[in-house]
Design an enzyme around this catalytic site. Structure first.
Site, PDB file in Angstrom:
ATOM      1  N   ASP A  54       0.833  -1.201   0.000  1.00 27.62           N
ATOM      2  CA  ASP A  54       0.000   0.000   0.000  1.00 27.62           C
ATOM      3  C   ASP A  54       0.873   1.258   0.000  1.00 27.62           C
ATOM      4  OD1 ASP A  54      -2.716   1.337   0.476  1.00 27.62           O
ATOM      5  OD2 ASP A  54      -1.588   2.039   2.202  1.00 27.62           O
ATOM      6  N   GLU A 126      -1.864  -5.278  -3.944  1.00 33.01           N
ATOM      7  CA  GLU A 126      -0.991  -4.537  -3.032  1.00 33.01           C
ATOM      8  C   GLU A 126       0.047  -5.462  -2.409  1.00 33.01           C
ATOM      9  OE1 GLU A 126      -3.592  -0.747  -1.490  1.00 33.01           O
ATOM     10  OE2 GLU A 126      -3.763  -2.614  -0.358  1.00 33.01           O
TER      11      GLU A 126
END
Length: 241
Positions: A54, A126
């Protein structure tokens, strides 16, 4: 029909990465439902890699937008970035990579359609970026992110992607002289590998929207959507303390 190992090989070829530690790729593709059902094996799921990915994702997209959109101010860049890195966009990229077919997933989650669930796919992408970062470094991980996300920027600018309700809500509040809105998780239900979340959005301590989803991000987006639908939200924003 290719088996799981064949699908993983196809993914490796698609990524074009010479992995130093292929265990990182396996971990990036391991959903929490799989480790829950096989907890006696001491396996690690992809949640920590998702956390790392992320951060890589936000930096990569921020850098790309800063360099490629010199005409945009900070506010427009922030809005564009939020739309590019939102769950629907990441899920779209994950589908393009066919990550869903490669996931190690619990039987219960798979039966409920987990392989095509946007929140799971977005998290897997991610996690993949986190794995590439650890194995290959930031430049390679950022390059992978931009390779698949850059084409979506035009779609965002032309309104062809799903809306980012959280950004829209915050902009509305700020335009009308308001403050930051806050998101809270009101309820969590279900086991760790199959949770449902209920989120609320607060404006000056008052609950103005509530939504549910299979991830916190999805629940917050739904809460923001509900808040935007309220006809009295504008007057609330204009009311000064």
């Amino acid at each position: 029909m290719p088996d799981a190992q064949d699908k993983l090989t196809l993914l490796k070829n698609r990524l074009g990465i010479a992995w130093r530690d292929e265990g990182l790729l396996t971990r990036a593709l391991t959903h929490s439902s799989f480790t829950y059902e096989n907890r006696q094996n001491g396996l690690e799921n992809n949640q920590r890699l998702e956390f790392l990915g992320d951060a890589v994702l936000e930096l990569a997209v921020s850098d790309y937008l800063y360099r490629s959109k010199p005409e945009m101010d900070e506010g427009d860049l922030t809005k564009l970035r939020a739309s590019v890195v939102c769950e629907p966009s990441l899920a779209r990229v994950a589908r393009e990579l066919e990550l869903g077919t490669c996931l190690y997933m619990g039987k219960g989650e798979e039966r409920s359609g987990g392989r095509d669930r946007p929140s799971i796919l977005a998290d897997a992408f991610e996690a993949l970026l986190g794995a590439v970062y650890l194995d290959q470094g930031l430049e390679k991980a950022a390059g992978l992110a931009i390779k698949y996300l850059a084409p979506l920027i035009g779609d965002v600018l032309e309104g062809r992607l799903e809306r980012d309700y959280k950004t829209e809500l915050q902009e509305l509040v700020q335009q009308r002289g308001g403050e930051q809105v806050q998101y809270v998780i009101l309820k969590e239900e279900g086991p760790d590998h199959h949770k449902s979340f209920t989120a609320g959005v607060l404006y000056r301590g008052v609950l103005v929207g509530q939504g549910t989803g299979r991830s916190k991000k999805e629940a917050e987006q739904q809460a923001a959507k509900k808040a935007l639908m309220k006809s009295d939200l504008g007057s609330a924003c204009n009311h000064k303390k």
